[in-house]
Design an enzyme around this catalytic site. Sequence first.
Site, mmCIF file in Angstrom:
data_model
loop_
_atom_site.group_PDB
_atom_site.id
_atom_site.type_symbol
_atom_site.label_atom_id
_atom_site.label_comp_id
_atom_site.label_asym_id
_atom_site.label_seq_id
_atom_site.Cartn_x
_atom_site.Cartn_y
_atom_site.Cartn_z
ATOM 1 N N HIS A 124 -10.484 0.742 -7.727
ATOM 2 C CA HIS A 124 -11.328 0.536 -8.677
ATOM 3 C C HIS A 124 -10.680 -0.345 -9.746
ATOM 4 O O HIS A 124 -11.593 -0.724 -10.530
ATOM 5 C CB HIS A 124 -11.899 1.897 -9.542
ATOM 6 C CG HIS A 124 -10.994 2.514 -10.302
ATOM 7 N ND1 HIS A 124 -10.481 3.723 -9.939
ATOM 8 C CD2 HIS A 124 -11.084 2.529 -11.647
ATOM 9 C CE1 HIS A 124 -9.818 4.183 -10.804
ATOM 10 N NE2 HIS A 124 -9.974 3.564 -12.266
ATOM 11 N N ASP A 154 -9.171 5.404 -2.954
ATOM 12 C CA ASP A 154 -9.029 4.607 -4.213
ATOM 13 C C ASP A 154 -7.632 4.081 -4.570
ATOM 14 O O ASP A 154 -7.113 4.002 -5.493
ATOM 15 C CB ASP A 154 -9.279 5.650 -5.241
ATOM 16 C CG ASP A 154 -9.836 4.513 -6.662
ATOM 17 O OD1 ASP A 154 -9.734 3.448 -6.676
ATOM 18 O OD2 ASP A 154 -9.967 5.164 -7.899
ATOM 19 N N SER A 230 -5.327 4.470 -15.260
ATOM 20 C CA SER A 230 -5.530 4.610 -13.825
ATOM 21 C C SER A 230 -4.514 3.705 -12.945
ATOM 22 O O SER A 230 -4.336 2.390 -13.482
ATOM 23 C CB SER A 230 -6.925 4.049 -13.522
ATOM 24 O OG SER A 230 -7.929 4.915 -13.974
ATOM 25 N N LEU A 285 -8.295 14.751 13.963
ATOM 26 C CA LEU A 285 -8.339 15.934 14.684
ATOM 27 C C LEU A 285 -9.298 16.126 15.553
ATOM 28 O O LEU A 285 -9.196 16.553 16.529
ATOM 29 C CB LEU A 285 -8.190 17.054 13.495
ATOM 30 C CG LEU A 285 -8.017 18.507 13.967
ATOM 31 C CD1 LEU A 285 -6.323 18.519 14.479
ATOM 32 C CD2 LEU A 285 -7.755 19.377 12.973
ATOM 33 N N GLY A 286 -10.799 15.875 15.131
ATOM 34 C CA GLY A 286 -11.711 16.062 16.225
ATOM 35 C C GLY A 286 -12.567 17.316 16.160
ATOM 36 O O GLY A 286 -12.874 17.786 16.975
ATOM 37 N N VAL A 287 -12.578 17.931 14.764
ATOM 38 C CA VAL A 287 -13.481 19.013 14.541
ATOM 39 C C VAL A 287 -14.324 18.774 13.424
ATOM 40 O O VAL A 287 -14.137 17.623 12.573
ATOM 41 C CB VAL A 287 -12.669 20.051 14.299
ATOM 42 C CG1 VAL A 287 -11.589 20.547 15.512
ATOM 43 C CG2 VAL A 287 -11.834 19.959 13.197
#
Length: 473
Positions: A124, A154, A230, A285-287
């Site tokens: 940003h 970010d 930041s 992970l696939g869940v």
Amino acid sequence: MKKFASLLLVSILGGVISIGAYKFFSDSPEKVEQASVFEQPTLLPTNFVNNPTKTSNAANAGIDFTVAAEKTIHAVVHVKNKITTVAPRSIWDLYNGTGRPQTQIGTGSGVIITPDGHIVTNNHVIKGSNEIQVTLNNNKNYIAKLIGTDPSMDIALLKIEADEELPYISFGDSDNAKIGEWVLAVGNPFNLTSTVTAGIISAKGRDLNEGDNLSQSFIQTDAAVNPGNSGGALVNTDGELIGINTAITSQTGSYIGYSFAVPSNIAQKIVSDLLEYGDVQRGLLGVSGGSLNSVVAEKLGTEETQGFYVSKVFTDSGAEKAGIKAGDVIKKLDDVKVSKFSDLSGYLSSKRPGDVVNVTVLREGNYKKIPVELKKEKVRASVNLMNMKLENLNKEDAKKFDINYGLKVVDNKNKQLFYDLGITPGYVLVEVNGNKVKSAKALQEFIDSYGEDKVKILAFINPKGQYERFIFR
């Protein structure tokens, strides 16, 4: 004889009186002095203001911040970006689709991570910039090149070319950072010199959007971080980089006690991906599912109130092939405890496709450790917008137009856009409603969230390299 006896009696009485007087005057003062010592009231100070002997708790504990500060302040830089946009300033500009350039300036901080000038900052801080300037702690200025970004976390990676080796901060292991550990927040917000504030780690695995952003897993600290800090460094007392300061939670816009940093393990992985692959490699992970708490646990009929509940396992995913099932509760990934969703997503954000993660699940009262190979996220190559087919830029087109974003028009069946406006295959869509188009996936997410009817402004680069902007009523 009687006279002698009287004298003798008087003498004896005189001796007794003398001895008694001696004992009285020799013993009594000692007893009085002892009494005064033990009975004297103790006075405790209740106001420590302007007490020159008062030291901080950190100092009393023997903690020295000076070494960490000296190691890091020269490696934190000031980042300034210039954003130039073309906007209509009159009704004639609006009617003709023209305008005059307007320049905005944004500032932040950055962290040098290599001696040859690679710098990590927040996305940003440099978002939408046409030019990025970097000022070192010795007041030297450089024009920085944007290597790549990861908007979801970010993070942005810059590069400057210096004639000498630069001071830099080495990455630490954010997984080993502990709650209550002392940390320093180092920033360069005012283009003067770096500033240092101290605090402790208040929490780990913070998700500010409560699961809306799948990658969020912040380190929370009470070290003061204000706007302009930041992109600065969060370091431990050894001067190791354990986070990139990113956000504050405040009703005033200034620091009130809560600030958040991207963990260094995630930032380091993003940097490595951008340098090696040109984009971020995400291991899936696939869940799907959610965090457990007492309310969710009651609905699911389980006594577990911590962990990640698996509600669905995706076909052909690493989780399915390894044997993870719907109804499992994920309790650990490798040696990292999973109490909530951000613990899981944060750890996976530090992994790549092909990495094997040992997943500890609770199934029907028994713990099972299941090794799972993470799979690569499928990249969406094309998207349809207003009956135009657009594809991600290839390397040749990116080099030709000198851009690292945008979508190429490969087919246009929209008669108005094709015949009236002349948007033909070969045009590159670079902005929608004033925002850069990063990828087909990002544009599809915009369409899914807001719909095509919310598209009011399109900006293209034509095959000749010229910028064209169209406003739709």
